[in-house]
Design a protein around this motif. Structure first.
Motif, PDB file in Angstrom:
ATOM      1  N   VAL A   1      53.443  63.917  67.158  1.00  0.00           N
ATOM      2  CA  VAL A   1      54.731  63.739  67.830  1.00  0.00           C
ATOM      3  C   VAL A   1      55.743  64.596  67.071  1.00  0.00           C
ATOM      4  CG1 VAL A   1      56.537  62.135  68.499  1.00  0.00           C
ATOM      5  CG2 VAL A   1      54.135  61.400  68.559  1.00  0.00           C
TER       6      VAL A   1
ATOM      7  N   ASN B   1      62.976  59.624  70.805  1.00  0.00           N
ATOM      8  CA  ASN B   1      61.900  60.526  71.217  1.00  0.00           C
ATOM      9  C   ASN B   1      61.004  59.865  72.254  1.00  0.00           C
ATOM     10  OD1 ASN B   1      58.947  61.660  70.798  1.00  0.00           O
ATOM     11  ND2 ASN B   1      60.389  63.257  70.160  1.00  0.00           N
ATOM     12  N   ALA B   2      60.895  60.499  73.404  1.00  0.00           N
ATOM     13  CA  ALA B   2      60.164  59.904  74.530  1.00  0.00           C
ATOM     14  C   ALA B   2      58.667  59.806  74.258  1.00  0.00           C
ATOM     15  CB  ALA B   2      60.420  60.738  75.791  1.00  0.00           C
ATOM     16  N   LYS B   3      58.084  60.848  73.675  1.00  0.00           N
ATOM     17  CA  LYS B   3      56.642  60.820  73.409  1.00  0.00           C
ATOM     18  C   LYS B   3      56.294  59.731  72.409  1.00  0.00           C
ATOM     19  CE  LYS B   3      52.715  63.697  72.088  1.00  0.00           C
ATOM     20  NZ  LYS B   3      52.240  65.044  71.688  1.00  0.00           N
TER      21      LYS B   3
ATOM     22  N   LYS C   1      50.900  48.907  71.663  1.00  0.00           N
ATOM     23  CA  LYS C   1      51.629  47.668  71.380  1.00  0.00           C
ATOM     24  C   LYS C   1      50.714  46.455  71.379  1.00  0.00           C
ATOM     25  CE  LYS C   1      55.811  45.186  72.772  1.00  0.00           C
ATOM     26  NZ  LYS C   1      56.954  45.158  73.718  1.00  0.00           N
TER      27      LYS C   1
ATOM     28  N   LYS D   1      57.965  56.945  71.890  1.00  0.00           N
ATOM     29  CA  LYS D   1      58.090  55.659  72.586  1.00  0.00           C
ATOM     30  C   LYS D   1      56.859  55.383  73.435  1.00  0.00           C
ATOM     31  CE  LYS D   1      63.124  55.154  72.965  1.00  0.00           C
ATOM     32  NZ  LYS D   1      64.265  55.054  73.917  1.00  0.00           N
ATOM     33  N   SER D   2      56.371  56.421  74.119  1.00  0.00           N
ATOM     34  CA  SER D   2      55.186  56.261  74.969  1.00  0.00           C
ATOM     35  C   SER D   2      53.959  55.890  74.141  1.00  0.00           C
ATOM     36  CB  SER D   2      54.934  57.562  75.735  1.00  0.00           C
ATOM     37  OG  SER D   2      53.727  57.505  76.445  1.00  0.00           O
ATOM     38  N   GLN D   3      53.771  56.557  73.012  1.00  0.00           N
ATOM     39  CA  GLN D   3      52.626  56.271  72.150  1.00  0.00           C
ATOM     40  C   GLN D   3      52.690  54.840  71.599  1.00  0.00           C
ATOM     41  OE1 GLN D   3      49.853  58.145  71.373  1.00  0.00           O
ATOM     42  NE2 GLN D   3      50.577  59.502  72.987  1.00  0.00           N
TER      43      GLN D   3
ATOM     44  N   ARG E   1      46.941  67.664  70.289  1.00  0.00           N
ATOM     45  CA  ARG E   1      46.123  66.462  70.123  1.00  0.00           C
ATOM     46  C   ARG E   1      44.767  66.828  69.525  1.00  0.00           C
ATOM     47  NH1 ARG E   1      42.513  63.257  73.373  1.00  0.00           N
ATOM     48  NH2 ARG E   1      42.980  61.008  73.224  1.00  0.00           N
TER      49      ARG E   1
ATOM     50  N   GLU F   1      54.178  52.327  72.923  1.00  0.00           N
ATOM     51  CA  GLU F   1      53.971  51.377  74.026  1.00  0.00           C
ATOM     52  C   GLU F   1      52.482  51.201  74.312  1.00  0.00           C
ATOM     53  OE1 GLU F   1      55.131  48.544  76.600  1.00  0.00           O
ATOM     54  OE2 GLU F   1      56.475  49.690  75.280  1.00  0.00           O
ATOM     55  N   LYS F   2      51.713  52.295  74.210  1.00  0.00           N
ATOM     56  CA  LYS F   2      50.274  52.236  74.481  1.00  0.00           C
ATOM     57  C   LYS F   2      49.541  51.353  73.474  1.00  0.00           C
ATOM     58  CE  LYS F   2      49.848  56.841  76.571  1.00  0.00           C
ATOM     59  NZ  LYS F   2      49.261  58.201  76.407  1.00  0.00           N
TER      60      LYS F   2
ATOM     61  N   GLU G   1      47.296  62.020  67.462  1.00  0.00           N
ATOM     62  CA  GLU G   1      48.295  62.528  68.393  1.00  0.00           C
ATOM     63  C   GLU G   1      49.549  62.926  67.629  1.00  0.00           C
ATOM     64  OE1 GLU G   1      49.222  63.933  71.851  1.00  0.00           O
ATOM     65  OE2 GLU G   1      47.639  62.393  72.006  1.00  0.00           O
TER      66      GLU G   1
END
Length: 730
Positions: free
Chosen positions: A173, A260-262, A271, A264-266, A162, A268-269, A171
């Motif tokens: 990914v 990819n989980a990371k 959104k 998806k998390s990014q 990061r 979501e943050k 960030e």
């Protein structure tokens, strides 16, 4: 360490001892880590500038300008030239981000390193796949010039984590498929307060002598007793803004892109805030798949910026304008470029409603403004992304081109590979190592027959030059090309080879014959084998032949038949260790007309009796003329030739015709030649194509060049006068 006072020897030994002491002192010096400096400017402007669109004639690269900070996303081969042509300075880049470790993403890193090291003493930080450090450190040993980098590489320069400063958060990914890695960058421009608005202060009737107080944040009282506060004259605050940089190399990564989980998390943050724009480096064959389109729908950006191979037109206006002017002088020797010019580049400006008419349609924007200020307030921001140089003055002649010049750049160009005569010599690069803008670095394509070509040196962006000149006919050129001759190991003579292998893989079948590479064997083979092991597996596509075996003309019969040549001989020169000059002899045929041709090629060279003997009675001598005749001390210092030295070599060699090339960046359009050229001599330009029928009239063109580019000629006269005046004073 020994003491020099104890040495009682001759002055030569003393000097050698001093060099040894100095070397030991440098080697024992503690490594210095470049400190991170926080920005002192607090502006709001930020925009993305496309340096290269990813079209066949240019790399794919995007430059982020954020007040006084500069960030770079990918830098393909030829980025140094592109930055000059659009007026941006690579020297100001503080951080570079790479989506892959493939050559299309990192090929221009040497230009970035040269620019930043020359300006600040240190390269920028590099962010990308884990193997970048190994690749870049190996590139630093490619030539003696690269030695300036090797002690500046520290572990702190290479990161895969990061990134955050006071302007932006990035960030990474990481996506993986088999042994390959691709990185998506989720970027957040930090929220910032609005700037002082001159327009609002005028609307409040604030007198001029009080405006400065408001600008400093002080409240002011007007003559009528009313108070104008700082808040009354400020523009709106800017919230966080997100954009994403995506490069999915092939379809094998699409599954990882979806799960990819990371990532998806990014997503979501961000959104709730939404994504302003996605920058797509992803190639078109992946971009157009259903899975990738699903990803775009999931992110739901406001706009899509396309920087990939779906872009076909060229964006380098000055190159096309120069070629158009030269075409007016002699349309046969200076044909128009086959790649069309995009004369209406799109700019997205949030304050201009007309620029938003495309919406989410994938589009190439030459400039995408993320944050702006009203035009009347822009002047209050002191930083500029434009490079301070005399390039605008250099292009003065081109900007005064006739009104019909632009239509010529967009019209259909006649087929170049029709009714050809041989031999044909196409100059792809006629500049020295420091030349970028209007002259590319070394490369000369010699067409022997309709099926055989040899490339003499392969500097940076040589393939971009081929693609720009031939357009849709470029695949045939890669099919014809049988061999590359590399005169020595300076970067401007061989760094274009990886890109050449990439284009061969695109256009040629998998069972193709390997490319013959005549070169200083140990050095170049070591580099290309490293490249094949760590960047792109090209082991099967290259066959090395040492330039040393050509000194005694020991090329075997099989290779001569394959290349369609009769003789290929070299001689060593003193320019750099293991540097060579070349003499090439071959037969040609044009219908019933048959003949034999001898070509002498100097590479980089000073005066050389061996080369005079090797090229004796050549039909054409291609000789470097790096410096004008008055700069002989420069030429001797760098082991190059002046124009006078080249002409003297030509006379001794009794060459029938001579073409001068490899000009220093001092000569942006035309070199300085005092008096008249020899009757059998001409000067080369990029994209100049000649056959033996053209040789007799080359010398007469120099006067026409001076007449058509008066500003360039005047500038050369002025520089020469200043230099000679300074020399006389000293």
């Amino acid at each position: 360490m020994f003491c020099l006072r104890k040495l009682n020897c001759c002055s030569k030994c003393l000097k050698s001892s001093q060099i040894i002491v100095r070397t030991l002192q440098v080697s024992n010096r503690k490594k210095y880590v470049k400190p991170q400096r926080e920005s002192t400017q607090h502006g709001t402007r930020a925009h993305l500038q496309v340096l290269g669109s990813g079209a066949p004639s240019q790399p794919a690269s995007v430059y982020l300008h954020c007040v006084d900070k500069r960030y770079l996303f990918n830098c393909g081969e030829g980025i140094g030239r592109m930055s000059q042509l659009v007026g941006l300075s690579l020297a100001k880049i503080s951080h570079a981000f790479f989506t892959q470790s493939k050559w299309g993403c990192i090929g221009g890193v040497t230009s970035v390193m040269f620019s930043t090291v020359a300006s600040t003493g240190f390269p920028p930080t590099f962010n990308g796949p884990n193997n970048l450090q190994k690749i870049f450190q190996r590139m630093s040993f490619l030539s003696v010039i690269g030695g300036i980098f090797k002690h500046r590489f520290t572990d702190q320069l290479f990161k895969n984590e990061r990134f955050e400063d006071n302007k932006i958060v990035i960030e990474p990914v990481e996506l993986k498929h088999l042994k390959d890695t691709a990185i998506i960058y989720v970027c957040k421009l930090k929220a910032c307060p609005g700037r002082f608005s001159l327009k609002k202060s005028l609307q409040k009737n604030v007198p001029a002598h009080l405006v400065a107080n408001l600008f400093r944040g002080e409240d002011v009282t007007l003559e009528d007793g009313s108070v104008v506060t700082k808040a009354d004259v400020m523009n709106q605050d800017w919230p966080d803004l997100y954009f994403i940089v995506v490069d999915i190399p092939n379809k094998g990564f699409l599954k990882e892109l979806a799960i990819n989980a990371k990532l998806k998390s990014q997503l979501e943050k961000i959104k709730a805030t939404g994504v302003e724009v996605i920058v797509h480096f992803t190639p078109s064959k992946v971009f157009n798949t259903m899975r990738y389109q699903d990803f775009i729908e999931r992110v739901n950006p406001k706009r899509n910026l396309i920087v990939n191979d779906s872009n076909k037109d060229d964006s380098v206006k000055s190159v096309h304008m120069l070629q158009t002017r030269l075409n007016k002088i002699d349309p046969k020797i200076h044909p128009l470029l086959s790649t069309k010019l995009d004369i209406n580049p799109r700019i997205f400006d949030p304050s201009d409603e007309s620029s938003d008419k495309y919406g989410k349609i994938p589009m190439l924007y030459s400039k995408y403004i993320l944050r702006g200020e009203p035009k009347e307030d822009v002047e209050l921001e002191t930083s500029s992304d434009e490079e301070s140089s005399d390039f605008e003055e250099i292009l003065k002649d081109l900007n005064e081109s006739p009104k019909d010049a632009l239509p010529l750049c967009t019209q259909e160009v006649p087929i170049k590979l029709k009714d050809e005569k041989f031999p044909r010599i196409l100059f792809l690069g006629t500049g020295a190592a420091d030349s970028y803008a209007l002259r590319n670095s070394s490369g000369t394509l010699v067409h022997l027959t309709p099926d055989h070509s040899i490339l003499l040196d392969c500097g940076t962006a040589t393939c971009s030059q081929i693609n720009r000149y031939y357009g849709d006919e470029a695949p045939e050129i890669y099919r014809r090309l049988k061999a590359v001759y590399v005169s020595h190991m300076h970067l401007d003579h061989h760094i274009g080879l990886p890109e050449l292998f990439r284009w061969r893989a695109i256009h040629l079948p998998t069972d193709r014959q390997p490319l013959r590479i005549f070169c200083p064997l140990d050095d170049l083979k070591s580099w290309l084998l490293f490249y094949a092991n760590h960047v792109d597996p090209i082991h099967f596509d290259m066959k090395f032949i040492d330039n040393d075996i050509l000194i005694k003309d020991q090329l075997n019969l099989h290779e001569r038949l394959y290349l369609n040549i009769e003789s290929m001989r070299t001689c060593p020169t003193d320019h750099y260790r293991k540097s060579y000059a070349l003499a090439l002899e071959f037969s040609y045929r044009n219908g019933t007309d048959m003949g034999r041709f001898k070509l002498a090629y100097s590479g980089d060279i000073g005066s050389s009796d061996e080369f005079v003997k090797l090229g004796q009675n050549s039909d054409l001598l291609i000789h470097e003329g790096t410096f004008q005749s008055e700069l002989k001390d420069y030429a001797d210092r760098h082991r190059h030739s002046t124009i006078a030295m080249a002409l003297e070599q030509s006379r001794k060699m009794q060459s029938k015709h001579t073409i001068l090339t490899h000009f220093s960046s001092r000569y942006h359009i035309i070199p300085y030649i005092e008096g008249e050229l020899d009757a059998n001599t001409g000067i080369a330009f990029d994209y100049m194509e000649v056959t033996p029928d053209d040789f007799p009239r080359l010398s007469s063109l120099y006067a026409k060049y001076k007449e058509n580019f008066p500003s360039a000629a005047e500038q050369l006269e002025r520089k020469t006068f200043n230099y000679l005046s300074k020399s006389e004073w000293e």
